[in-house]
Write an enzyme that holds these catalytic residues in place. Structure first.
Site, PDB file in Angstrom:
ATOM      1  N   GLY A  12       0.836  -1.202   0.000  1.00  0.00           N
ATOM      2  CA  GLY A  12       0.000   0.000   0.000  1.00  0.00           C
ATOM      3  C   GLY A  12       0.868   1.248   0.000  1.00  0.00           C
ATOM      4  CG  ASP A  13       0.691   3.676   2.420  1.00  0.00           C
ATOM      5  OD1 ASP A  13      -0.441   4.177   2.365  1.00  0.00           O
ATOM      6  OD2 ASP A  13       1.097   2.983   3.364  1.00  0.00           O
ATOM      7  CE  LYS A  16      -3.517   1.796  -3.647  1.00  0.00           C
ATOM      8  NZ  LYS A  16      -2.394   1.521  -2.772  1.00  0.00           N
ATOM      9  CE  LYS A  18       1.742  11.795 -11.091  1.00  0.00           C
ATOM     10  NZ  LYS A  18       3.093  12.273 -11.317  1.00  0.00           N
ATOM     11  N   GLY A  40      -6.135   5.487   2.037  1.00  0.00           N
ATOM     12  CA  GLY A  40      -5.941   6.930   2.063  1.00  0.00           C
ATOM     13  C   GLY A  40      -5.291   7.353   0.763  1.00  0.00           C
ATOM     14  CG  HIS A  41      -6.320   6.663  -2.741  1.00  0.00           C
ATOM     15  ND1 HIS A  41      -7.134   6.037  -3.643  1.00  0.00           N
ATOM     16  CD2 HIS A  41      -5.537   5.704  -2.216  1.00  0.00           C
ATOM     17  CE1 HIS A  41      -6.847   4.741  -3.654  1.00  0.00           C
ATOM     18  NE2 HIS A  41      -5.892   4.516  -2.795  1.00  0.00           N
ATOM     19  CB  THR A 129      -6.573   1.583   9.651  1.00  0.00           C
ATOM     20  OG1 THR A 129      -7.697   0.768   9.319  1.00  0.00           O
ATOM     21  CG2 THR A 129      -5.504   1.426   8.583  1.00  0.00           C
ATOM     22  CD  GLN A 223      -6.720  -1.485   1.826  1.00  0.00           C
ATOM     23  OE1 GLN A 223      -7.442  -2.254   1.217  1.00  0.00           O
ATOM     24  NE2 GLN A 223      -7.144  -0.344   2.292  1.00  0.00           N
ATOM     25  CB  THR A 238      -6.219  -5.336   4.677  1.00  0.00           C
ATOM     26  OG1 THR A 238      -7.431  -4.707   5.091  1.00  0.00           O
ATOM     27  CG2 THR A 238      -6.306  -5.710   3.201  1.00  0.00           C
ATOM     28  CB  THR A 300      -3.155   5.797  11.143  1.00  0.00           C
ATOM     29  OG1 THR A 300      -2.028   5.363  10.371  1.00  0.00           O
ATOM     30  CG2 THR A 300      -4.317   4.852  10.923  1.00  0.00           C
TER      31      THR A 300
HETATM   32  P1  IMP Z   1      -6.818  -3.003   8.430  1.00  0.00           P
HETATM   33  O1  IMP Z   1      -7.016  -2.976   6.960  1.00  0.00           O
HETATM   34  O2  IMP Z   1      -7.215  -1.734   9.122  1.00  0.00           O
HETATM   35  O3  IMP Z   1      -7.440  -4.224   9.066  1.00  0.00           O
HETATM   36  O4  IMP Z   1      -5.234  -3.141   8.707  1.00  0.00           O
HETATM   37  C1  IMP Z   1      -4.518  -4.332   8.369  1.00  0.00           C
HETATM   38  C2  IMP Z   1      -3.137  -3.992   7.846  1.00  0.00           C
HETATM   39  O5  IMP Z   1      -3.249  -3.337   6.595  1.00  0.00           O
HETATM   40  C3  IMP Z   1      -2.316  -3.045   8.739  1.00  0.00           C
HETATM   41  O6  IMP Z   1      -0.952  -3.400   8.626  1.00  0.00           O
HETATM   42  C4  IMP Z   1      -2.542  -1.684   8.099  1.00  0.00           C
HETATM   43  O7  IMP Z   1      -1.488  -0.784   8.382  1.00  0.00           O
HETATM   44  C5  IMP Z   1      -2.580  -2.085   6.632  1.00  0.00           C
HETATM   45  N1  IMP Z   1      -3.334  -1.157   5.800  1.00  0.00           N
HETATM   46  C6  IMP Z   1      -4.666  -1.050   5.682  1.00  0.00           C
HETATM   47  N2  IMP Z   1      -5.002  -0.105   4.788  1.00  0.00           N
HETATM   48  C7  IMP Z   1      -3.852   0.387   4.319  1.00  0.00           C
HETATM   49  C8  IMP Z   1      -3.546   1.372   3.315  1.00  0.00           C
HETATM   50  O8  IMP Z   1      -4.421   1.973   2.669  1.00  0.00           O
HETATM   51  N3  IMP Z   1      -2.224   1.606   3.095  1.00  0.00           N
HETATM   52  C9  IMP Z   1      -1.251   0.927   3.751  1.00  0.00           C
HETATM   53  N4  IMP Z   1      -1.482  -0.008   4.658  1.00  0.00           N
HETATM   54  C10 IMP Z   1      -2.778  -0.275   4.952  1.00  0.00           C
END
Ligand code: IMP
Length: 429
Positions: A12-13, A16, A18, A40-41, A129, A223, A238, A300
């Site tokens: 993730g991160d 995406k 842009k 989070g975009h 998160t 993600q 996730t 976060t």
């Molecule tokens: P959850 O999706 O909140 O259950 O988190 C599970 C895992 O996915 C954790 O390690 C989060 O930090 C990661 N995660 C969830 N959404 C994102 C995202 O949009 N970007 C990066 N990591 C994410």
């Protein structure tokens, strides 16, 4: 002109937002098909910065935007996001935003449970998160979920709440927490119902119609593949399938819907939350990547862990997700480094691996095997053609292509929409 699916190919991160924004301006429909407001975009359009979590990125350009059934939807978070964007001048009405009637809801009890579990897990926590994503998907698969369509049948909510609350009351008791305040939950749902229902539609029909009319559909993944519940670094993942194969099931289209699968790949690696990260750098190089790349979570605010590019993992992501081409982002963060490293394999004990084995203990013990290259002194920031890149940076990109067995379709050289080197257009490929 086919469809395009954008997914993250790491944890993730990858940037995406842009790329999706850039493609969204040329798409007829944008669809979210998994995840929720854990995403989070950040979109930078001129002087304006938009932060999206649940809304598809097409919303900013007024492109019809669909939240598919594969998404878990927190109605209160949606309300807050819609209000915030309206405050920035974005028009969000039912002709622009469409939500699947079959979307399961994230309720306050899911957020509670997510937090209770994380707090009770000590060092073994996932680092979620805390948005209730996992518990909401559990209730969906457990056939206990309250869905968007249930908001149009409030008189028939009681038997659903019986089943749901009975389950959650047991779990809460295990954490020493009081039972669900059911009347409050019912009242909250009644209060938010009309807001959600104005956008609710049989989106599978709209998408079928769009397909028949030859419309260009952009699927916006959230993600990354390494967080996929099946293919990621389980259990530090996730709770949804983040791979491109989910586009069909998460939107109500067939398996051929994905079209060109564009994997977004950062020129180094980052991760938020716990879990294995073989190329993580806990030294000043990692710190420098974090500072130069502004590596803090959009959702976060947590500091992201940083490390060298891991070609083994991206090759694996490309294979399991059927990536057609990649968009390489944030290469400018590596500008000015004397040497750069790429991970090409792992050693676990005496055994060499060209993939990441599935067991968490093996993943935690995997030490990277690196290939080193000279860095580059010029700048890649803002480049819009290959000719603008230092020769050594081009060499780095070409080596990545070779190692991950996937071509580069575009290179992003700054957060600005126009700072992009287009090698092949995913919409006309
Ligand atoms: P959850 O999706 O909140 O259950 O988190 C599970 C895992 O996915 C954790 O390690 C989060 O930090 C990661 N995660 C969830 N959404 C994102 C995202 O949009 N970007 C990066 N990591 C994410």
């Amino acid at each position: 002109m086919g469809n395009v699916t954008v997914i993250g190919a790491q944890w993730g991160d990858e940037g995406k937002g842009k790329i999706v924004d850039w493609l969204a301006s040329r798409a007829d429909v944008v669809v979210r098909f998994q995840g929720g407001h854990n995403a989070g975009h950040t979109l930078v359009v001129g002087d304006n910065v938009y932060k999206l979590s649940l809304l598809p990125s097409g919303i900013v350009t007024g492109t019809p935007s669909v939240i598919g059934n594969g998404v878990v939807l927190d109605p209160w978070a949606l309300n807050a996001e819609v209000e915030k964007l309206r405050g920035q001048g974005v028009r969000i009405e039912p002709d622009v935003l469409m939500i699947a009637e079959t979307c399961p809801l994230i309720l306050p009890i899911h957020r509670d449970l997510d937090a209770m579990r994380e707090d009770a897990s000590g060092a073994g926590k996932i680092g979620t998160t805390r948005r209730g994503i996992g518990p909401a998907y559990e209730d969906k698969v457990g056939r206990r979920a309250i869905r968007v369509c249930d908001l149009a049948h409030l008189d028939e909510l009681d038997p659903l709440l019986d089943r749901l609350c009975a389950h959650h009351d047991h779990l809460r008791a295990g954490f020493g927490e009081p039972a669900v305040d059911r009347e409050r939950l019912k009242a909250d749902l009644a209060e938010i119902a009309d807001f959600v229902l104005q956008f609710a539609r049989p989106v599978w029909r709209d998408l079928d119609e769009a397909k028949r009319r030859g419309r260009r559909i952009l699927f916006e993944g959230a993600q990354g593949v390494l967080l996929d519940v099946d293919h990621g670094t389980y259990p530090f993942v996730t709770s949804s399938n983040t791979v491109a194969g989910t586009t069909g099931s998460g939107s109500g289209m067939g398996p051929g819907a994905a079209g060109f699968v564009l994997g977004i790949v950062k020129a180094y690696t980052t991760r938020v939350g716990s879990g294995p990260f073989p190329t993580e750098l806990e030294d000043e190089v990692g710190q420098r990547l974090g500072e130069r790349g502004h590596e803090f979570g959009t959702v976060t605010g947590r500091r992201r862990r940083c490390g060298w590019f891991d070609a083994v993992l991206v090759k694996q992501s490309a294979a399991v997700s059927g990536i057609t081409g990649i968009a390489l982002t944030k290469i400018d963060v590596l500008d000015g480094m004397d040497r750069v490293k790429i991970c090409t394999g792992y050693k676990i004990g005496d055994t060499v691996y060209d993939y990441l084995p599935p067991h968490a203990a093996d993943q935690a013990r995997a030490t990277p095997i690196y290939e080193e290259m000279d860095g580059w002194q010029g700048t890649t920031a803002g480049a819009r053609s290959w000719a603008d890149l230092p020769a050594q940076a081009i060499k780095y990109v070409r080596r990545i292509e070779e190692l991950i067995r996937c071509p580069v379709a575009l290179v992003s050289t700054s957060p600005d929409r126009d700072d992009t080197i287009l090698v092949s257009d995913p919409f006309s490929a």
